[in-house]
Design an enzyme around this catalytic site. Structure first.
Site, mmCIF file in Angstrom:
data_model
loop_
_atom_site.group_PDB
_atom_site.id
_atom_site.type_symbol
_atom_site.label_atom_id
_atom_site.label_comp_id
_atom_site.label_asym_id
_atom_site.label_seq_id
_atom_site.Cartn_x
_atom_site.Cartn_y
_atom_site.Cartn_z
ATOM 1 N N GLY A 6 18.963 25.402 4.239
ATOM 2 C CA GLY A 6 17.587 25.821 4.065
ATOM 3 C C GLY A 6 16.593 25.024 4.893
ATOM 4 O O GLY A 6 16.939 24.265 5.799
ATOM 5 N N THR A 7 15.318 25.184 4.547
ATOM 6 C CA THR A 7 14.231 24.537 5.281
ATOM 7 C C THR A 7 14.367 23.025 5.261
ATOM 8 O O THR A 7 14.190 22.354 6.279
ATOM 9 C CB THR A 7 12.874 24.942 4.690
ATOM 10 O OG1 THR A 7 12.700 26.351 4.831
ATOM 11 C CG2 THR A 7 11.728 24.236 5.395
ATOM 12 N N GLY A 30 -5.248 24.040 11.119
ATOM 13 C CA GLY A 30 -4.957 23.767 9.720
ATOM 14 C C GLY A 30 -4.877 22.281 9.450
ATOM 15 O O GLY A 30 -4.657 21.478 10.369
ATOM 16 N N ILE A 34 1.687 19.533 6.426
ATOM 17 C CA ILE A 34 2.432 19.653 7.678
ATOM 18 C C ILE A 34 1.583 19.187 8.851
ATOM 19 O O ILE A 34 2.025 18.433 9.716
ATOM 20 C CB ILE A 34 2.904 21.105 7.886
ATOM 21 C CG1 ILE A 34 4.011 21.458 6.882
ATOM 22 C CG2 ILE A 34 3.392 21.331 9.315
ATOM 23 C CD1 ILE A 34 4.427 22.917 6.901
ATOM 24 N N HIS A 83 6.527 -9.875 -8.793
ATOM 25 C CA HIS A 83 5.513 -10.325 -7.835
ATOM 26 C C HIS A 83 6.213 -10.877 -6.597
ATOM 27 O O HIS A 83 7.237 -11.559 -6.710
ATOM 28 C CB HIS A 83 4.654 -11.432 -8.471
ATOM 29 C CG HIS A 83 3.688 -12.055 -7.513
ATOM 30 N ND1 HIS A 83 2.507 -11.435 -7.176
ATOM 31 C CD2 HIS A 83 3.734 -13.227 -6.820
ATOM 32 C CE1 HIS A 83 1.855 -12.211 -6.322
ATOM 33 N NE2 HIS A 83 2.590 -13.304 -6.089
#
Length: 461
Positions: free
Chosen positions: A39-40, A180, A184, A444
């Site tokens: 898939g992607t 845009g 992404i 810490h």
């Protein structure tokens, strides 16, 4: 017609594990993939982009090395080697996913494009041109999403890139234009800037990252501008054109026409469900006005026995959501549990540097829901580990229910922001109050330790 007990369409981060679970449970199962297994996420999303972002951070730190007293003279970036390394990682992940499928007894991997021909019947057009008809009572759709190409005049006549094709660009862009300003766009923009490209981002909204709180989005914008990226908001792009070896965009800001030219153009204007070739109407599966498959809280469509998982169903489009979808469907089918997507936590990260880890409600969302809220904020300039390691860009922010002390949401813009956010996610799942985090002991010096200080900012409220 070949019959199966279960058919999975798409081998993404929900389809693959679900297919294996169904097969191992004794169901004769087929998984259909028209492209690469994985898939992607594996092929054009998480795996390749984060591999390249890792290289970009190395370049960034090499340039900063002298700040730390480390002599450095970064050589010209070998962009081909960056791509070669990315391809090696993708191939490794893809081959692993392929092996897992092909070695699962009772599971057939079919390479081709699927489309419905009737009620729970499918035709698969294989890569060699042949076709076969399949049927099953249980069908799960995991076909994902594809980039949206906005209707800009002349855009189809220029050689634009998407988040997929940009990963295999043969040369480092001299000047990358991006339409845009979503996740992404932010990740690719910063990454290529660090590789040495000039980068210009055009966003039609008044600000970037409109789903995030304004102060968080502004902090991200300041970081990107500090890195040398040009961001133009309220930009209404009117036309794209090719001029010799360059691409020009004509846009308007407050009625004033402007033009910008670049060597490459990335379309980062959102994604749409990849359902165009499925012929869902043939089997009666309903979609919304944007094409997303409508599902209930168990991810079942209006047709009994047909489920939709991952990006194709709408909602949060993240790999981990897709993977969780498969767990819900598997439990519903195999264990008869009434698992549900309702009220599940939706964590996510934007992998800029520093990265943005998000969980729960934003300040704006909490206010709109009517909560009486308190907001804790701590700049990274006040985080000891940030100062020590030279990573002081960003902020930590949390939204708290003032009446109950419960943490409603958090935005962590920091190195390891996703890891820090995950601590708060677990706290929210365990219904811990903010003062329990404030008084807790963390090792810490760590970035997570500063959650103490973050919630101490509420002491004077």
């Amino acid at each position: 017609m070949k019959r199966y007990d279960a058919i999975i369409i798409g081998s993404g981060q929900a389809g693959n594990p679900l297919a294996k679970q169904l097969a191992k449970a004794g169901k004769k199962t087929a998984i259909i993939e028209k492209s690469f297994v994985g898939g992607t996420c594996i092929n054009s999303g998480c795996t390749p982009t984060k591999t390249m972002i890792g290289a970009a951070r190395m370049a960034y730190m090499a340039k900063r090395a002298q700040e730390f007293g480390v002599p450095s003279d970064p050589a010209q970036i070998d962009f081909k080697k960056v791509l070669d390394r990315k391809n090696e990682v993708v191939s490794s992940f893809r081959e692993s996913a392929l092996k897992a499928l092909t070695e699962t007894p009772g599971l057939d991997l079919l390479t081709g494009a699927a489309s419905f021909t009737g009620h729970k019947t499918l035709q698969v057009q294989y890569t060699d041109g042949s076709t076969e008809t399949l049927a099953a009572e249980l069908i799960c759709i995991n076909t994902g999403a594809r980039p949206v190409i906005p209707p800009v005049k002349g855009l189809t006549d220029v050689p634009y890139l998407t988040s997929t094709t940009l990963l295999d660009v043969g040369e480092k862009p001299a000047h990358l234009l991006i339409l845009g300003s979503g996740y992404i766009a932010m990740e690719f923009g910063q990454m290529f800037r660090r590789f040495g490209s000039e980068v210009t981002i055009l966003e039609r909204a008044p600000r970037i990252l409109t789903k995030e709180d304004e102060d968080v989005a502004e902090a991200v914008a300041e970081i990107l501008k500090e890195d040398g990226i040009t961001i133009i908001t309220s930009a209404q792009v009117k036309e794209a054109a090719r001029q010799q070896e360059k691409i020009s965009l004509t846009f308007e800001v407050d009625g004033t026409k402007q033009t910008v030219s670049g060597s490459h153009l990335l379309i980062g204007a959102g994604r749409a469900p990849d359902t165009g070739t499925l012929q869902l109407a043939q089997t009666g599966v309903a979609t919304d006005e944007k094409g997303y498959i409508i599902v209930n809280d168990q991810l079942e469509t209006n047709v009994e026995g047909i489920y939709a998982l991952g990006d194709v169903k709408g909602g949060p489009a993240f790999t981990h959501i897709s993977y969780n979808d498969h767990l819900i469907v598997a439990q519903h089918i195999l264990e008869k549990k009434h698992s549900s997507i309702k009220n599940r936590p939706v964590p996510y990260c934007m992998f800029t540097d520093p990265e943005l880890g998000r969980i729960g409600l934003t300040e704006k969302e909490a206010g709109e829901k009517g909560f009486n809220i308190k907001v804790a904020k701590l700049p990274l300039t006040k985080v000891a580990r940030g100062i020590e390691s030279g990573e002081t860009r960003g902020l930590m922010k949390a939204v708290v229910n003032a009446d109950t002390g419960q943490i409603l949401g958090a935005s962590i813009l920091s190195v390891s922001g996703g890891e820090i956010m995950s601590v708060l996610q677990i706290a929210m799942m365990g219904h811990m109050t903010y003062d329990e985090i404030r008084n807790n002991i963390f090792a810490h010096p760590t970035f997570t330790e500063s959650l103490n200080n973050l919630f101490m900012t509420l002491d004077n409220d």
